[in-house]
Design a protein around this motif. Sequence first.
Motif, PDB file in Angstrom:
ATOM      1  N   GLU A  16     -18.104  26.100 -28.336  1.00 28.54           N
ATOM      2  CA  GLU A  16     -18.614  25.711 -29.655  1.00 28.54           C
ATOM      3  C   GLU A  16     -20.040  25.170 -29.568  1.00 28.54           C
ATOM      4  OE1 GLU A  16     -15.643  23.063 -31.266  1.00 28.54           O
ATOM      5  OE2 GLU A  16     -14.199  24.690 -31.526  1.00 28.54           O
ATOM      6  N   GLN A  19     -22.314  28.104 -28.785  1.00 32.18           N
ATOM      7  CA  GLN A  19     -22.466  29.021 -29.914  1.00 32.18           C
ATOM      8  C   GLN A  19     -23.567  28.545 -30.862  1.00 32.18           C
ATOM      9  OE1 GLN A  19     -19.123  29.401 -32.663  1.00 32.18           O
ATOM     10  NE2 GLN A  19     -19.528  31.588 -32.788  1.00 32.18           N
ATOM     11  N   ARG A  23     -27.000  30.682 -31.457  1.00 29.42           N
ATOM     12  CA  ARG A  23     -27.427  31.095 -32.800  1.00 29.42           C
ATOM     13  C   ARG A  23     -28.806  30.555 -33.140  1.00 29.42           C
ATOM     14  NH1 ARG A  23     -21.735  30.686 -36.000  1.00 29.42           N
ATOM     15  NH2 ARG A  23     -21.049  32.787 -35.478  1.00 29.42           N
ATOM     16  N   VAL A  61     -18.692  35.532 -27.448  1.00 30.66           N
ATOM     17  CA  VAL A  61     -18.590  36.839 -28.107  1.00 30.66           C
ATOM     18  C   VAL A  61     -17.136  37.314 -28.127  1.00 30.66           C
ATOM     19  CG1 VAL A  61     -19.298  39.272 -28.003  1.00 30.66           C
ATOM     20  CG2 VAL A  61     -20.973  37.470 -27.584  1.00 30.66           C
ATOM     21  N   ASP A  63     -14.529  35.462 -28.387  1.00 31.82           N
ATOM     22  CA  ASP A  63     -13.897  34.749 -29.500  1.00 31.82           C
ATOM     23  C   ASP A  63     -14.222  35.422 -30.825  1.00 31.82           C
ATOM     24  OD1 ASP A  63     -12.738  32.928 -27.804  1.00 31.82           O
ATOM     25  OD2 ASP A  63     -14.000  31.234 -28.390  1.00 31.82           O
ATOM     26  N   GLU A  64     -15.468  35.862 -30.966  1.00 28.56           N
ATOM     27  CA  GLU A  64     -15.863  36.540 -32.200  1.00 28.56           C
ATOM     28  C   GLU A  64     -15.129  37.873 -32.344  1.00 28.56           C
ATOM     29  OE1 GLU A  64     -20.106  36.662 -32.708  1.00 28.56           O
ATOM     30  OE2 GLU A  64     -20.195  34.498 -33.004  1.00 28.56           O
ATOM     31  N   ASP A  67     -11.757  37.275 -33.562  1.00 35.17           N
ATOM     32  CA  ASP A  67     -11.813  37.002 -34.996  1.00 35.17           C
ATOM     33  C   ASP A  67     -11.879  38.300 -35.798  1.00 35.17           C
ATOM     34  OD1 ASP A  67     -12.046  35.282 -37.325  1.00 35.17           O
ATOM     35  OD2 ASP A  67     -14.171  35.838 -37.382  1.00 35.17           O
ATOM     36  N   VAL A  68     -12.669  39.266 -35.309  1.00 34.03           N
ATOM     37  CA  VAL A  68     -12.752  40.569 -35.981  1.00 34.03           C
ATOM     38  C   VAL A  68     -11.356  41.193 -36.044  1.00 34.03           C
ATOM     39  CG1 VAL A  68     -13.614  42.947 -35.791  1.00 34.03           C
ATOM     40  CG2 VAL A  68     -15.162  41.021 -35.366  1.00 34.03           C
ATOM     41  N   THR A  96     -16.701  42.909 -41.125  1.00 33.76           N
ATOM     42  CA  THR A  96     -16.641  41.678 -40.343  1.00 33.76           C
ATOM     43  C   THR A  96     -17.732  41.675 -39.278  1.00 33.76           C
ATOM     44  OG1 THR A  96     -14.255  41.607 -40.711  1.00 33.76           O
ATOM     45  CG2 THR A  96     -15.120  40.162 -39.004  1.00 33.76           C
ATOM     46  N   LYS A 100     -20.972  39.000 -39.018  1.00 33.41           N
ATOM     47  CA  LYS A 100     -21.324  38.263 -37.798  1.00 33.41           C
ATOM     48  C   LYS A 100     -22.764  38.546 -37.389  1.00 33.41           C
ATOM     49  CE  LYS A 100     -16.725  37.447 -36.148  1.00 33.41           C
ATOM     50  NZ  LYS A 100     -16.825  36.029 -36.392  1.00 33.41           N
ATOM     51  N   LYS A 104     -26.118  35.938 -37.315  1.00 38.23           N
ATOM     52  CA  LYS A 104     -27.047  35.789 -36.195  1.00 38.23           C
ATOM     53  C   LYS A 104     -28.480  36.048 -36.650  1.00 38.23           C
ATOM     54  CE  LYS A 104     -24.006  36.779 -32.291  1.00 38.23           C
ATOM     55  NZ  LYS A 104     -22.765  36.502 -32.952  1.00 38.23           N
TER      56      LYS A 104
END
Length: 198
Positions: A16, A19, A23, A61, A63-64, A67-68, A96, A100, A104
Amino acid sequence: MAIPERDEEVIQEIKEAAQVLFRKYGLKKTTMNEIAGALGKGKSTLYYYFKSKDEIYEAVVMDEMHDVFAKVKEAINDAPNAKEKLKAYSVTHIKTVKEKITLKETTGIPICESFEVINKIRKRYDLTEISFIKNLLKEGVESGEFKPLSPNDIDLLAYTVVCSLRGLELPLFVDKGYPDIDLRIEAVVDLILNGIAK
């Protein structure tokens, strides 16, 4: 072997904190020192869990990507049949990913800076996605929505769907995509469905 709960918490905290910095500054400009500072821990803590900054980035990434897939699965669960599930899969997947990438890009960090890492991770998911699409196609054949397809045809078609999505994703990374990306997704899915629908 399961990771102890406390270690899971620390790993999540690292991801976290990283991230936010990725970003804000991008992969290249973010340092392990900055991640450790944002976390309020020493660099040794980071190195205990991750070998490098790139490994932390890959975890973020991943984790992302999870999420997708979570959003895609939710959209599929709401679809009434195989045809609509295939549409929901494709549209939700691209939307999605686009969200994301837009997130970014709003930070001013060029997404192409980390495209290689993201692409490497995407390749790991190819087999999962192909398997997922194959199951949707089999469901459509079994329900009578789609023409009878041989296992070889199902393999080839699933691969084609995943490659088509990759092709539609690429402009999102390189030049923020097409203004009518949703229409293009629908057109590709409709072409595929028209070829296999009964």
